[in-house]
Design a protein around this motif. Structure first.
Motif, PDB file in Angstrom:
ATOM      1  N   UNK A 153      17.555  49.306 110.953  1.00  0.00           N
ATOM      2  CA  UNK A 153      16.529  49.257 109.913  1.00  0.00           C
ATOM      3  C   UNK A 153      16.024  47.823 109.729  1.00  0.00           C
ATOM      4  N   UNK A 154      16.938  46.874 109.817  1.00  0.00           N
ATOM      5  CA  UNK A 154      16.568  45.456 109.728  1.00  0.00           C
ATOM      6  C   UNK A 154      15.592  45.090 110.848  1.00  0.00           C
ATOM      7  N   UNK A 155      15.846  45.576 112.054  1.00  0.00           N
ATOM      8  CA  UNK A 155      14.969  45.286 113.183  1.00  0.00           C
ATOM      9  C   UNK A 155      13.567  45.852 112.954  1.00  0.00           C
ATOM     10  N   UNK A 156      13.506  47.037 112.377  1.00  0.00           N
ATOM     11  CA  UNK A 156      12.198  47.647 112.099  1.00  0.00           C
ATOM     12  C   UNK A 156      11.423  46.825 111.083  1.00  0.00           C
ATOM     13  N   UNK A 157      12.099  46.369 110.034  1.00  0.00           N
ATOM     14  CA  UNK A 157      11.449  45.547 109.026  1.00  0.00           C
ATOM     15  C   UNK A 157      11.071  44.181 109.590  1.00  0.00           C
ATOM     16  N   UNK A 158      11.910  43.634 110.448  1.00  0.00           N
ATOM     17  CA  UNK A 158      11.609  42.343 111.082  1.00  0.00           C
ATOM     18  C   UNK A 158      10.361  42.478 111.953  1.00  0.00           C
ATOM     19  N   UNK A 159      10.293  43.544 112.731  1.00  0.00           N
ATOM     20  CA  UNK A 159       9.134  43.775 113.588  1.00  0.00           C
ATOM     21  C   UNK A 159       7.856  43.889 112.761  1.00  0.00           C
ATOM     22  N   UNK A 160       7.934  44.604 111.649  1.00  0.00           N
ATOM     23  CA  UNK A 160       6.744  44.833 110.829  1.00  0.00           C
ATOM     24  C   UNK A 160       6.371  43.616 109.998  1.00  0.00           C
ATOM     25  N   UNK A 161       7.366  42.903 109.477  1.00  0.00           N
ATOM     26  CA  UNK A 161       7.104  41.793 108.553  1.00  0.00           C
ATOM     27  C   UNK A 161       7.653  40.477 109.103  1.00  0.00           C
ATOM     28  N   UNK A 162       8.917  40.196 108.764  1.00  0.00           N
ATOM     29  CA  UNK A 162       9.573  38.973 109.207  1.00  0.00           C
ATOM     30  C   UNK A 162      11.074  39.135 109.037  1.00  0.00           C
ATOM     31  N   UNK A 163      11.841  38.257 109.675  1.00  0.00           N
ATOM     32  CA  UNK A 163      13.287  38.312 109.556  1.00  0.00           C
ATOM     33  C   UNK A 163      13.721  38.054 108.118  1.00  0.00           C
ATOM     34  N   UNK A 164      13.062  37.125 107.451  1.00  0.00           N
ATOM     35  CA  UNK A 164      13.416  36.794 106.068  1.00  0.00           C
ATOM     36  C   UNK A 164      13.234  37.988 105.151  1.00  0.00           C
ATOM     37  N   UNK A 165      12.098  38.663 105.286  1.00  0.00           N
ATOM     38  CA  UNK A 165      11.839  39.841 104.453  1.00  0.00           C
ATOM     39  C   UNK A 165      12.814  40.958 104.795  1.00  0.00           C
ATOM     40  N   UNK A 166      13.094  41.144 106.087  1.00  0.00           N
ATOM     41  CA  UNK A 166      14.032  42.192 106.502  1.00  0.00           C
ATOM     42  C   UNK A 166      15.408  41.958 105.916  1.00  0.00           C
ATOM     43  N   UNK A 167      15.866  40.716 105.928  1.00  0.00           N
ATOM     44  CA  UNK A 167      17.188  40.391 105.393  1.00  0.00           C
ATOM     45  C   UNK A 167      17.235  40.599 103.879  1.00  0.00           C
ATOM     46  N   UNK A 168      16.158  40.218 103.200  1.00  0.00           N
ATOM     47  CA  UNK A 168      16.103  40.409 101.749  1.00  0.00           C
ATOM     48  C   UNK A 168      16.107  41.892 101.388  1.00  0.00           C
ATOM     49  N   UNK A 169      15.404  42.695 102.160  1.00  0.00           N
ATOM     50  CA  UNK A 169      15.387  44.136 101.902  1.00  0.00           C
ATOM     51  C   UNK A 169      16.752  44.765 102.122  1.00  0.00           C
ATOM     52  N   UNK A 170      17.485  44.278 103.126  1.00  0.00           N
ATOM     53  CA  UNK A 170      18.812  44.829 103.381  1.00  0.00           C
ATOM     54  C   UNK A 170      19.749  44.555 102.202  1.00  0.00           C
ATOM     55  N   UNK A 171      19.662  43.349 101.659  1.00  0.00           N
ATOM     56  CA  UNK A 171      20.490  43.014 100.502  1.00  0.00           C
ATOM     57  C   UNK A 171      20.095  43.861  99.302  1.00  0.00           C
ATOM     58  N   UNK A 172      18.787  43.998  99.069  1.00  0.00           N
ATOM     59  CA  UNK A 172      18.309  44.754  97.911  1.00  0.00           C
ATOM     60  C   UNK A 172      18.631  46.243  98.015  1.00  0.00           C
ATOM     61  N   UNK A 173      18.506  46.802  99.210  1.00  0.00           N
ATOM     62  CA  UNK A 173      18.684  48.246  99.388  1.00  0.00           C
ATOM     63  C   UNK A 173      20.131  48.651  99.624  1.00  0.00           C
ATOM     64  N   UNK A 174      20.872  47.814 100.362  1.00  0.00           N
ATOM     65  CA  UNK A 174      22.231  48.210 100.754  1.00  0.00           C
ATOM     66  C   UNK A 174      23.319  47.238 100.301  1.00  0.00           C
TER      67      UNK A 174
END
Length: 204
Positions: A153-174
């Motif tokens: 899921x992190x890879x999908x968010x990184x591809x769509x947005x950025x690594x920083x946003x993907x990492x922040x979403x992982x912390x917020x969601x999981x």
């Protein structure tokens, strides 16, 4: 003042180009995901794993996990199909940016990663864990499966947005940090993943 105005215009232009690129990548991935229920399976499995890991009764824990076998198989099958279909696409549309700078892929492919290869890595990791090739105990297998799903899921968010946003979403969601997800996946996934995100992206 003229210099500050120029910097402002430059920053505005970079932001606009980044936003446009992010929308294009998000639309591409969404289109590829549309035929599948991958997100639904992930939500079900994550919820079930968390319930099972919170159980003090081993029999009840095992019962919860056994009920997830169909969803696990469906997730592995659908993600394998997603990776296969995505692999048919061509660059530059399949490149994700390691740095959020417009057109950096045209300057140097080493600043991008190939999402086609990354999806293949995740498909193999999920299949490997569902099949339990390492013979993990139920609790350890659940942890690993969550790690594989969260990193995917992190890879999908990184591809769509950025690594920083993907990492922040992982912390917020999981409530899971990027480093924790990397530690949770199988050694094979971790090694292959590192090879993709560190290696130059192919041109075709």
């Amino acid at each position: 003042m003229e210099f500050l105005s120029l910097l402002f215009l430059l920053a505005t232009g970079i932001h606009w180009l980044n936003t446009r690129g992010q929308r294009q990548r998000t639309a591409l991935l969404a289109e590829q995901l549309r035929p599948y229920q991958i997100e639904k399976h992930m939500e079900q499995l994550t919820s079930a794993y968390m319930r099972a890991l919170g159980e003090t009764d081993p029999e009840r824990q095992q019962q919860i996990l056994q009920l997830q076998e169909q969803a696990e198989q469906q997730l592995a099958h659908e993600f394998r199909n997603l990776a296969r279909e995505f692999a048919k696409l061509s660059a530059p549309a399949t490149r994700g940016f390691k740095l959020a700078i417009p057109y950096i892929d045209q300057l140097s492919p080493q600043f991008t990663f190939d999402m086609r290869r990354l999806l293949e890595v995740h498909a193999q990791g999920i299949e490997r864990t569902v099949s339990n090739l390492h013979g993990l105990a139920p609790k350890e297998r659940s942890f690993r499966m969550m790690g594989e799903m969260f990193l995917m899921q992190h890879s999908c968010h990184w591809f769509c947005k950025s690594k920083t946003i993907a990492s922040a979403r992982m912390v917020a969601q999981h409530q899971t940090r990027y480093e924790q997800a990397l530690e949770a996946v199988s050694p094979e996934t971790r090694q292959a993943y590192a090879g993709v995100v560190r290696a130059p992206s192919p041109q075709h």
